[in-house]
Scaffold this motif. Structure first.
Motif, PDB file in Angstrom:
ATOM      1  N   ILE A 185       0.659  -0.940   0.036  1.00  0.00           N
ATOM      2  CA  ILE A 185      -0.274   0.300  -0.385  1.00  0.00           C
ATOM      3  C   ILE A 185       0.971   0.703  -0.102  1.00  0.00           C
ATOM      4  CG2 ILE A 185      -1.424   1.640   1.480  1.00  0.00           C
ATOM      5  CD1 ILE A 185      -3.266  -1.309   2.442  1.00  0.00           C
ATOM      6  N   ARG A 186       2.352   1.305   0.983  1.00  0.00           N
ATOM      7  CA  ARG A 186       2.624   1.966   0.593  1.00  0.00           C
ATOM      8  C   ARG A 186       3.474   2.642  -0.206  1.00  0.00           C
ATOM      9  NH1 ARG A 186       5.393   0.563   5.991  1.00  0.00           N
ATOM     10  NH2 ARG A 186       7.297   2.091   5.289  1.00  0.00           N
ATOM     11  N   GLU A 187       3.645   1.589  -1.272  1.00  0.00           N
ATOM     12  CA  GLU A 187       4.178   1.734  -2.302  1.00  0.00           C
ATOM     13  C   GLU A 187       3.599   1.926  -3.420  1.00  0.00           C
ATOM     14  OE1 GLU A 187       5.577  -2.307  -3.372  1.00  0.00           O
ATOM     15  OE2 GLU A 187       7.780  -2.036  -2.236  1.00  0.00           O
ATOM     16  N   LEU A 188       2.102   1.893  -3.634  1.00  0.00           N
ATOM     17  CA  LEU A 188       0.576   2.599  -4.323  1.00  0.00           C
ATOM     18  C   LEU A 188       1.000   4.257  -4.232  1.00  0.00           C
ATOM     19  CD1 LEU A 188      -1.606  -0.579  -3.571  1.00  0.00           C
ATOM     20  CD2 LEU A 188      -0.876   0.426  -5.718  1.00  0.00           C
ATOM     21  N   LEU A 189       1.448   4.385  -2.840  1.00  0.00           N
ATOM     22  CA  LEU A 189       0.778   6.091  -2.451  1.00  0.00           C
ATOM     23  C   LEU A 189       1.990   7.007  -2.928  1.00  0.00           C
ATOM     24  CD1 LEU A 189      -1.216   5.320   1.412  1.00  0.00           C
ATOM     25  CD2 LEU A 189      -1.932   6.351  -0.838  1.00  0.00           C
ATOM     26  N   GLY A 190       3.158   6.014  -3.723  1.00  0.00           N
ATOM     27  CA  GLY A 190       4.523   6.496  -3.788  1.00  0.00           C
ATOM     28  C   GLY A 190       5.330   6.442  -2.688  1.00  0.00           C
ATOM     29  N   GLU A 191       5.693   6.110  -2.066  1.00  0.00           N
ATOM     30  CA  GLU A 191       6.381   5.773  -1.357  1.00  0.00           C
ATOM     31  C   GLU A 191       8.010   5.053  -2.145  1.00  0.00           C
ATOM     32  OE1 GLU A 191       6.309   4.390   2.884  1.00  0.00           O
ATOM     33  OE2 GLU A 191       4.757   5.628   3.331  1.00  0.00           O
ATOM     34  N   ILE A 192       9.444   5.970  -1.487  1.00  0.00           N
ATOM     35  CA  ILE A 192      10.641   5.134  -2.282  1.00  0.00           C
ATOM     36  C   ILE A 192      11.343   4.196  -1.771  1.00  0.00           C
ATOM     37  CG2 ILE A 192      12.568   5.330  -3.782  1.00  0.00           C
ATOM     38  CD1 ILE A 192      11.084   8.048  -4.433  1.00  0.00           C
ATOM     39  N   ALA A 193      11.505   2.678  -1.721  1.00  0.00           N
ATOM     40  CA  ALA A 193      12.063   2.050  -0.161  1.00  0.00           C
ATOM     41  C   ALA A 193      13.500   2.802  -0.667  1.00  0.00           C
ATOM     42  CB  ALA A 193      12.097   0.823  -1.151  1.00  0.00           C
ATOM     43  N   GLY A 194      14.298   2.855   0.541  1.00  0.00           N
ATOM     44  CA  GLY A 194      15.913   2.686   1.429  1.00  0.00           C
ATOM     45  C   GLY A 194      15.849   4.242   1.141  1.00  0.00           C
ATOM     46  N   ARG A 195      14.500   5.166   0.862  1.00  0.00           N
ATOM     47  CA  ARG A 195      15.347   6.459   0.427  1.00  0.00           C
ATOM     48  C   ARG A 195      14.950   7.485   2.418  1.00  0.00           C
ATOM     49  NH1 ARG A 195      11.976  10.490   1.501  1.00  0.00           N
ATOM     50  NH2 ARG A 195      12.417  12.957   0.349  1.00  0.00           N
ATOM     51  N   ARG A 196      16.307   7.994   2.097  1.00  0.00           N
ATOM     52  CA  ARG A 196      16.498   8.872   3.610  1.00  0.00           C
ATOM     53  C   ARG A 196      15.846   9.965   3.701  1.00  0.00           C
ATOM     54  NH1 ARG A 196      21.119   7.012   6.584  1.00  0.00           N
ATOM     55  NH2 ARG A 196      20.470   8.814   7.666  1.00  0.00           N
ATOM     56  N   SER A 197      15.002   9.799   4.876  1.00  0.00           N
ATOM     57  CA  SER A 197      14.051  10.779   5.253  1.00  0.00           C
ATOM     58  C   SER A 197      14.634  11.995   5.968  1.00  0.00           C
ATOM     59  CB  SER A 197      13.317  10.295   6.184  1.00  0.00           C
ATOM     60  OG  SER A 197      12.020   8.914   5.419  1.00  0.00           O
ATOM     61  N   LYS A 198      14.597  12.995   5.832  1.00  0.00           N
ATOM     62  CA  LYS A 198      15.209  14.211   6.769  1.00  0.00           C
ATOM     63  C   LYS A 198      13.355  14.409   7.560  1.00  0.00           C
ATOM     64  CE  LYS A 198      17.726  15.993   2.224  1.00  0.00           C
ATOM     65  NZ  LYS A 198      18.248  17.022   1.836  1.00  0.00           N
ATOM     66  N   VAL A 199      13.861  14.615   8.758  1.00  0.00           N
ATOM     67  CA  VAL A 199      12.992  15.098   9.960  1.00  0.00           C
ATOM     68  C   VAL A 199      13.793  15.808  10.711  1.00  0.00           C
ATOM     69  CG1 VAL A 199      11.965  14.468  11.749  1.00  0.00           C
ATOM     70  CG2 VAL A 199      11.995  12.688  10.284  1.00  0.00           C
ATOM     71  N   MET A 200      13.193  17.362  11.246  1.00  0.00           N
ATOM     72  CA  MET A 200      13.309  18.435  11.801  1.00  0.00           C
ATOM     73  C   MET A 200      12.705  18.272  13.294  1.00  0.00           C
ATOM     74  SD  MET A 200      13.023  22.015  11.140  1.00  0.00           S
ATOM     75  CE  MET A 200      14.673  22.616  10.294  1.00  0.00           C
TER      76      MET A 200
END
Length: 444
Positions: free
Chosen positions: A216-231
């Motif tokens: 489902i997350r892939e259907l919503l456009g999430e890219i596996a292995g991509r680093r997230s930027k969090v503040m």
């Protein structure tokens, strides 16, 4: 059931509100204004010190659970210890203490039975854990796991042009091991059927096994292995613990904290995070630190108003998702109304833990969603449970509840009407508050 609540602040009031309709509730509180507020509920109110032995001695007879949730860790701990001593060793009295000092607790929930506390809970750490789960699923505004991670829940917003927008449930091509359990549309809660459709801005709850949720997350456009930027704005208990939880994930972390000494303390303990001494409302600082490139900005200072302001500024400057802490329950819907993607509260985890204690044995994970409009509860079916050994379609489930998932011998199942629940099955139920009591009876 007879329950004693010590402390009528935000946490105590909401515990009383959750319990008073079906239980005998006594509230002890020193502050006169807080007493007046909780007195609006159908509860007995005693103005005084909840750790006072003479007060406890008069009311503890027949008490099933005592919850000490004042703003003082020491008062809460002493009250629980004193209550156990007064009730006696053979008493069935359960005690719960709310604490915040890291010297007493270093995880959200702990047991301290040796000193008379059945459950010790730190609402701030529990909230940080909740946010960490949300961060693990970039598409989600809420997330929870059940049955030791064999079942996951995520709440999503149906955005314009997304996979779910304007689709009927029967037209979704989802894995067999997941289910859309609920649709929240403005003030309505819909337990959907095949012909129900999902509209733009609906909030939907999806429950399933981890592999299906990943699809489902892939259907919503999430890219596996991509680093997230969090503040993270605010380096207090919540901000620091949250940063620790996500430090080893695929995440680049920046923390903004206004106190220089606290910045130095965090930097010494968290080598993987960039710690900045500044104000989360400083637009120039936010721009310089690439706020427009942030996947998530979380505002967790001790001020609800500042958290709202920081979140709205971050959203305006281009942050993809903003999460804000709100200690006041009446602010949560307001935060989300004006543009905050998810508002989280320390009291929510405490209320959930209390409900688990009061509902007796057989309850695993429990979470409330959409400001307690609904709940998801994990039960373990026993030999005595009325649901065991029957076809699900023959079980008289209340109209406001649905069995979303069953874990049988380690295998995750989306149940149909022909399924039979067996002893020791883990059953995940989505339910409206009005149906909880009826659902609980099925598992007793």
């Amino acid at each position: 059931m007879k329950a004693v609540i010590i402390g009528a602040g935000a946490v105590g009031y909401h515990i009383a509100k959750a319990l008073y309709a079906t239980n005998d509730v006594i509230v002890i509180e020193q502050n006169q204004e807080a007493c007046k507020r909780v007195d609006e509920l159908d509860v007995q109110v005693i103005q005084g010190n909840g750790a006072n032995v003479s007060i406890l001695s008069k009311i503890l007879k027949g008490t099933d659970i005592l919850m000490a949730v004042t703003g003082s860790d020491e008062v809460n701990i002493v009250a629980c210890m004193a209550a156990k001593l007064i009730a006696g060793d053979k008493s069935k009295l359960k005690t719960m203490a709310r604490v915040s000092n890291p010297d007493y607790i270093d995880k959200p929930i702990a047991k301290r039975a040796s000193i008379g506390i059945d459950v010790m809970i730190c609402p701030e750490l529990a909230m940080a854990s909740e946010v960490a789960q949300i961060l693990a699923i970039p598409s989600a505004i809420d997330a929870e796991s059940f049955a030791e991670g064999k079942v996951e829940m995520m709440e999503l917003v149906v955005s314009k042009g997304s996979y779910f927008a304007n689709k009927m449930l029967k037209d979704l091509h989802l894995a067999d091991s997941c289910i859309v359990s609920a649709i929240f549309r403005k003030d309505d809660v819909i337990i959907p059927h095949g012909n129900d459709s999902m509209q733009e801005n609906d909030h939907i709850v999806v429950i399933g096994q981890p592999s299906a949720m990943k699809e489902i997350r892939e259907l919503l456009g999430e890219i596996a292995g991509r680093r997230s930027k969090v503040m993270i704005i605010g380096g207090g208990i919540v901000g620091f613990y949250l940063a620790k939880l996500i430090a080893n994930s695929e995440t680049d972390i920046k923390i903004i904290e206004s106190r220089r000494a606290r910045c130095e303390e965090i930097a010494d303990k968290l080598s993987g995070a960039l710690v900045l001494n500044g104000d989360g409302t400083d637009i120039n600082l936010l721009k310089d630190e690439g706020i427009n490139e942030m996947d998530v900005v979380i505002s967790v200072t001790d001020s609800d108003e500042k958290n709202l302001l920081c979140s709205l500024i971050a959203k305006k400057l281009g942050a993809k998702k903003v999460i804000a802490r709100s200690d006041r329950s009446d602010y949560i819907s307001l935060f989300e109304m004006v543009g905050v993607d998810s508002a989280v509260s320390p009291r929510g985890a405490t209320v959930n833990e209390v409900l688990k204690l009061t509902m007796g044995t057989g309850i695993g994970t429990m979470t409330t969603i959409e400001g307690q409009k609904a709940g998801i509860i994990e039960y373990t079916a026993s030999a005595k449970s009325k649901i065991v050994g029957k076809l699900l379609r023959e079980v008289k489930f209340p109209p406001g509840a649905i069995v979303s998932m069953i874990v049988h011998n380690g295998r995750t199942i989306v149940p149909r009407g022909s399924h039979v629940v067996e002893e020791n099955d883990r059953v995940v139920v989505f339910t409206l508050p009005s149906s909880i009591a009826a659902v609980e009876k099925l598992f007793k």
